[in-house]
Design a protein around this motif. Structure first.
Motif, PDB file in Angstrom:
ATOM      1  N   GLY A   1       0.933  -1.260   0.122  1.00 38.69           N
ATOM      2  CA  GLY A   1       0.163   0.139  -0.083  1.00 38.69           C
ATOM      3  C   GLY A   1       0.680   1.231   0.198  1.00 38.69           C
ATOM      4  O   GLY A   1       0.291   2.223  -0.016  1.00 38.69           O
TER       5      GLY A   1
ATOM      6  N   LYS B   1       3.533   1.680  -4.518  1.00 34.88           N
ATOM      7  CA  LYS B   1       4.533   0.680  -5.565  1.00 34.88           C
ATOM      8  C   LYS B   1       4.102   0.926  -6.737  1.00 34.88           C
ATOM      9  O   LYS B   1       4.571   1.231  -7.841  1.00 34.88           O
ATOM     10  CB  LYS B   1       5.126  -0.381  -5.119  1.00 34.88           C
ATOM     11  N   GLY B   2       2.873   0.224  -7.002  1.00 28.66           N
ATOM     12  CA  GLY B   2       2.184  -0.162  -8.215  1.00 28.66           C
ATOM     13  C   GLY B   2       1.658   1.283  -8.881  1.00 28.66           C
ATOM     14  O   GLY B   2       1.979   1.477 -10.135  1.00 28.66           O
ATOM     15  N   THR B   3       1.174   2.466  -8.267  1.00 32.74           N
ATOM     16  CA  THR B   3       0.844   3.580  -8.630  1.00 32.74           C
ATOM     17  C   THR B   3       1.980   4.304  -9.304  1.00 32.74           C
ATOM     18  O   THR B   3       1.686   4.856 -10.377  1.00 32.74           O
ATOM     19  CB  THR B   3       0.301   4.517  -7.291  1.00 32.74           C
TER      20      THR B   3
ATOM     21  N   THR C   1       4.560  -8.453  -9.867  1.00 33.34           N
ATOM     22  CA  THR C   1       4.438  -9.994  -9.520  1.00 33.34           C
ATOM     23  C   THR C   1       3.038 -10.295  -8.726  1.00 33.34           C
ATOM     24  O   THR C   1       2.213 -11.277  -9.230  1.00 33.34           O
ATOM     25  CB  THR C   1       5.453 -10.581  -8.569  1.00 33.34           C
TER      26      THR C   1
ATOM     27  N   LEU D   1       0.625 -14.017   3.534  1.00 37.79           N
ATOM     28  CA  LEU D   1       1.728 -14.384   3.564  1.00 37.79           C
ATOM     29  C   LEU D   1       2.433 -14.399   1.829  1.00 37.79           C
ATOM     30  O   LEU D   1       1.711 -14.210   1.179  1.00 37.79           O
ATOM     31  CB  LEU D   1       1.513 -16.141   3.733  1.00 37.79           C
TER      32      LEU D   1
ATOM     33  N   GLY E   1       7.027  -5.260  -6.535  1.00 38.54           N
ATOM     34  CA  GLY E   1       6.508  -6.427  -5.713  1.00 38.54           C
ATOM     35  C   GLY E   1       7.768  -7.520  -5.578  1.00 38.54           C
ATOM     36  O   GLY E   1       7.615  -8.549  -5.054  1.00 38.54           O
TER      37      GLY E   1
ATOM     38  N   ARG F   1      11.223  -9.875  -2.765  1.00 44.46           N
ATOM     39  CA  ARG F   1      10.649  -9.366  -1.625  1.00 44.46           C
ATOM     40  C   ARG F   1      11.149 -10.192  -0.449  1.00 44.46           C
ATOM     41  O   ARG F   1      10.703  -9.920   0.708  1.00 44.46           O
ATOM     42  CB  ARG F   1       9.049  -9.910  -1.749  1.00 44.46           C
TER      43      ARG F   1
ATOM     44  N   ARG G   1      -8.713   1.254  -1.491  1.00 44.87           N
ATOM     45  CA  ARG G   1      -8.353   0.993  -2.818  1.00 44.87           C
ATOM     46  C   ARG G   1      -9.383   0.032  -3.390  1.00 44.87           C
ATOM     47  O   ARG G   1      -9.933  -0.776  -2.891  1.00 44.87           O
ATOM     48  CB  ARG G   1      -7.000  -0.145  -2.423  1.00 44.87           C
TER      49      ARG G   1
ATOM     50  N   ARG H   1       0.171  -8.550   6.416  1.00 45.49           N
ATOM     51  CA  ARG H   1       1.064  -8.217   5.300  1.00 45.49           C
ATOM     52  C   ARG H   1       2.254  -7.244   5.819  1.00 45.49           C
ATOM     53  O   ARG H   1       3.229  -7.680   5.288  1.00 45.49           O
ATOM     54  CB  ARG H   1       0.363  -7.762   4.217  1.00 45.49           C
TER      55      ARG H   1
ATOM     56  N   LYS I   1       3.359  11.975   0.536  1.00 50.37           N
ATOM     57  CA  LYS I   1       2.975  13.169  -0.353  1.00 50.37           C
ATOM     58  C   LYS I   1       1.907  12.781  -1.035  1.00 50.37           C
ATOM     59  O   LYS I   1       1.803  11.583  -1.560  1.00 50.37           O
ATOM     60  CB  LYS I   1       4.371  13.654  -0.896  1.00 50.37           C
TER      61      LYS I   1
HETATM   62  P1  AP5 Z   1      -0.880   0.787  -4.589  1.00 50.56           P
HETATM   63  O1  AP5 Z   1      -0.050   1.843  -5.576  1.00 50.56           O
HETATM   64  O2  AP5 Z   1      -1.680  -0.020  -5.188  1.00 50.56           O
HETATM   65  O3  AP5 Z   1       0.093   0.353  -3.439  1.00 50.56           O
HETATM   66  P2  AP5 Z   1       1.243  -0.730  -3.434  1.00 50.56           P
HETATM   67  O4  AP5 Z   1       2.505  -0.504  -3.143  1.00 50.56           O
HETATM   68  O5  AP5 Z   1       1.338  -1.280  -4.955  1.00 50.56           O
HETATM   69  O6  AP5 Z   1       0.445  -1.859  -2.669  1.00 50.56           O
HETATM   70  P3  AP5 Z   1       0.190  -3.501  -2.871  1.00 50.56           P
HETATM   71  O7  AP5 Z   1      -0.924  -3.870  -2.051  1.00 50.56           O
HETATM   72  O8  AP5 Z   1      -0.095  -3.702  -4.357  1.00 50.56           O
HETATM   73  O9  AP5 Z   1       1.516  -4.071  -2.546  1.00 50.56           O
HETATM   74  P4  AP5 Z   1       1.603  -5.402  -1.772  1.00 50.56           P
HETATM   75  O10 AP5 Z   1       2.995  -5.460  -1.807  1.00 50.56           O
HETATM   76  O11 AP5 Z   1       1.149  -5.787  -0.572  1.00 50.56           O
HETATM   77  O12 AP5 Z   1       0.817  -6.344  -2.971  1.00 50.56           O
HETATM   78  P5  AP5 Z   1       1.347  -7.029  -4.361  1.00 50.56           P
HETATM   79  O13 AP5 Z   1       0.179  -6.923  -5.160  1.00 50.56           O
HETATM   80  O14 AP5 Z   1       2.589  -6.656  -4.568  1.00 50.56           O
HETATM   81  O15 AP5 Z   1      -1.317   2.140  -3.572  1.00 50.56           O
HETATM   82  C1  AP5 Z   1      -2.237   1.665  -2.551  1.00 50.56           C
HETATM   83  C2  AP5 Z   1      -3.388   2.490  -2.598  1.00 50.56           C
HETATM   84  O16 AP5 Z   1      -3.047   3.791  -1.751  1.00 50.56           O
HETATM   85  C3  AP5 Z   1      -4.258   2.820  -3.766  1.00 50.56           C
HETATM   86  O17 AP5 Z   1      -5.784   2.841  -3.673  1.00 50.56           O
HETATM   87  C4  AP5 Z   1      -3.741   4.011  -4.240  1.00 50.56           C
HETATM   88  O18 AP5 Z   1      -4.677   4.658  -4.958  1.00 50.56           O
HETATM   89  C5  AP5 Z   1      -3.395   4.666  -3.061  1.00 50.56           C
HETATM   90  N1  AP5 Z   1      -2.155   5.607  -3.131  1.00 50.56           N
HETATM   91  C6  AP5 Z   1      -0.935   5.353  -3.603  1.00 50.56           C
HETATM   92  N2  AP5 Z   1      -0.097   6.405  -3.646  1.00 50.56           N
HETATM   93  C7  AP5 Z   1      -0.986   7.467  -2.789  1.00 50.56           C
HETATM   94  C8  AP5 Z   1      -0.474   8.762  -2.391  1.00 50.56           C
HETATM   95  N3  AP5 Z   1       0.638   9.162  -2.490  1.00 50.56           N
HETATM   96  N4  AP5 Z   1      -1.341   9.203  -1.589  1.00 50.56           N
HETATM   97  C9  AP5 Z   1      -2.556   8.772  -1.202  1.00 50.56           C
HETATM   98  N5  AP5 Z   1      -3.362   7.478  -1.835  1.00 50.56           N
HETATM   99  C10 AP5 Z   1      -2.186   6.870  -2.421  1.00 50.56           C
HETATM  100  O19 AP5 Z   1       1.390  -8.759  -3.673  1.00 50.56           O
HETATM  101  C11 AP5 Z   1       0.159  -9.180  -3.168  1.00 50.56           C
HETATM  102  C12 AP5 Z   1       0.505 -10.653  -2.649  1.00 50.56           C
HETATM  103  O20 AP5 Z   1       1.164 -11.403  -3.780  1.00 50.56           O
HETATM  104  C13 AP5 Z   1       1.728 -10.553  -1.470  1.00 50.56           C
HETATM  105  O21 AP5 Z   1       0.960 -10.407  -0.161  1.00 50.56           O
HETATM  106  C14 AP5 Z   1       2.026 -11.968  -1.630  1.00 50.56           C
HETATM  107  O22 AP5 Z   1       1.305 -12.917  -1.096  1.00 50.56           O
HETATM  108  C15 AP5 Z   1       2.072 -12.178  -3.202  1.00 50.56           C
HETATM  109  N6  AP5 Z   1       3.401 -11.835  -3.838  1.00 50.56           N
HETATM  110  C16 AP5 Z   1       3.573 -10.685  -4.870  1.00 50.56           C
HETATM  111  N7  AP5 Z   1       4.933 -10.708  -5.034  1.00 50.56           N
HETATM  112  C17 AP5 Z   1       5.718 -11.680  -4.369  1.00 50.56           C
HETATM  113  C18 AP5 Z   1       7.084 -12.134  -4.233  1.00 50.56           C
HETATM  114  N8  AP5 Z   1       7.962 -11.413  -4.923  1.00 50.56           N
HETATM  115  N9  AP5 Z   1       7.184 -13.149  -3.313  1.00 50.56           N
HETATM  116  C19 AP5 Z   1       6.270 -13.549  -2.694  1.00 50.56           C
HETATM  117  N10 AP5 Z   1       4.974 -13.502  -2.828  1.00 50.56           N
HETATM  118  C20 AP5 Z   1       4.643 -12.545  -3.551  1.00 50.56           C
END
Ligand code: AP5
Ligand code: MG
Length: 213
Positions: free
Chosen positions: A10, A13-15, A31, A57, A85, A88, A127, A171, A199
């Motif tokens: 959250g 990173k994705g944004t 990922t 996890l 992502g 990790r 989100r 998480r 910011k």
């Molecule tokens: P957003 O940009 O979506 O945040 P993010 O950092 O991408 O958050 P994620 O939840 O996607 O990260 P994650 O690492 O937990 O999940 P992932 O999909 O990689 O922003 C979040 C929210 O805030 C949005 O609504 C956005 O609009 C808002 N926002 C953004 N910037 C803002 C700002 N400046 N001000 C205000 N609001 C803002 O992984 C999911 C799962 O997959 C993991 O839990 C794990 O089980 C698995 N996985 C993925 N990759 C791996 C790996 N390499 N190894 C093992 N398991 C993995």
């Protein structure tokens, strides 16, 4: 330009990765998005990954490393890419470095988007994500034009299963245990860059562009 995005779940990173990919014309490789697409399509990888993701996890390293190593070897990654992502865990980072080193390559920027835990849970519950195209919205900060519908592709927006508050806390714990050590790992390599993720999104992006040049 080979870029890694670091930061808590959250943090944004994705944004940011999507905007970087568009500005520098390089692929955005998430990922989490790859796993979610596999879950949606009912693949074996998706079914395996889901059991871990739903609990907050990490998916085991062996299910993710080869996938990313193959992906970054693809033709469209010749000019670089932004990894979101991944890595990790330290073993994932070491595996990536080893795979790149075989071709005399290395990661150039590790950008850590810094957001304190207090802000995270609030962000996540707001989100909304498009499973069809990966676009991300926030009900307060970046609402879609029509509630519940993706501006880009017109498909339905969802609250991710792992964005429930209790799973978010899980998480975050996993992040601190397993992913935060990567900050030191890349700092030691001299490629760590920190940005203030609290910011406005546009300001965070400007900070990143100033780093990437
Ligand atoms: P957003 O940009 O979506 O945040 P993010 O950092 O991408 O958050 P994620 O939840 O996607 O990260 P994650 O690492 O937990 O999940 P992932 O999909 O990689 O922003 C979040 C929210 O805030 C949005 O609504 C956005 O609009 C808002 N926002 C953004 N910037 C803002 C700002 N400046 N001000 C205000 N609001 C803002 O992984 C999911 C799962 O997959 C993991 O839990 C794990 O089980 C698995 N996985 C993925 N990759 C791996 C790996 N390499 N190894 C093992 N398991 C993995
Ligand atoms: Mg993300």
């Amino acid at each position: 330009m080979k870029i890694i995005m670091l930061g808590a779940p959250g943090a944004g990173k994705g944004t940011q990765a999507k905007q970087i990919a568009s500005k520098y014309d390089i692929p955005h490789i998430s990922t989490g998005d790859i796993f979610r697409a596999n879950i949606k399509n009912g693949t074996e990888l998706g079914m395996k990954a889901k059991t871990y993701m739903d609990k907050g996890l990490l998916v085991p390293d062996e299910l993710v490393v080869d996938l990313v190593v193959d992906r970054v070897a693809a033709k469209d990654c010749e000019k670089g890419y932004v990894l979101d992502g991944f890595p990790r865990t330290i073993p994932q980072a070491e595996a990536l470095d080893a795979a790149l080193a075989k071709n005399g390559e290395n990661v150039e920027f590790a950008i850590n988007v810094e957001v304190p835990d207090e802000n995270i849970v609030k962000r996540m519950s707001g989100r909304r994500a498009c499973v069809a195209c990966g676009a991300t919205y926030h009900i307060e900060h970046i609402p879609p034009k029509t509630e519940g519908i993706c501006d880009t592709c017109g498909k339905e927006l969802i609250l991710r299963d792992d964005d429930k508050p209790e799973t978010v806390l899980n998480r975050l714990n996993i992040y601190h245990e397993q992913t935060q050590p990567l900050i030191d790992y890349y700092n030691t390599k001299g490629i760590l860059k920190e940005v203030d993720g609290t910011k406005d999104m546009a300001d965070v992006f400007n900070e990143i562009v100033a780093i990437l040049g």
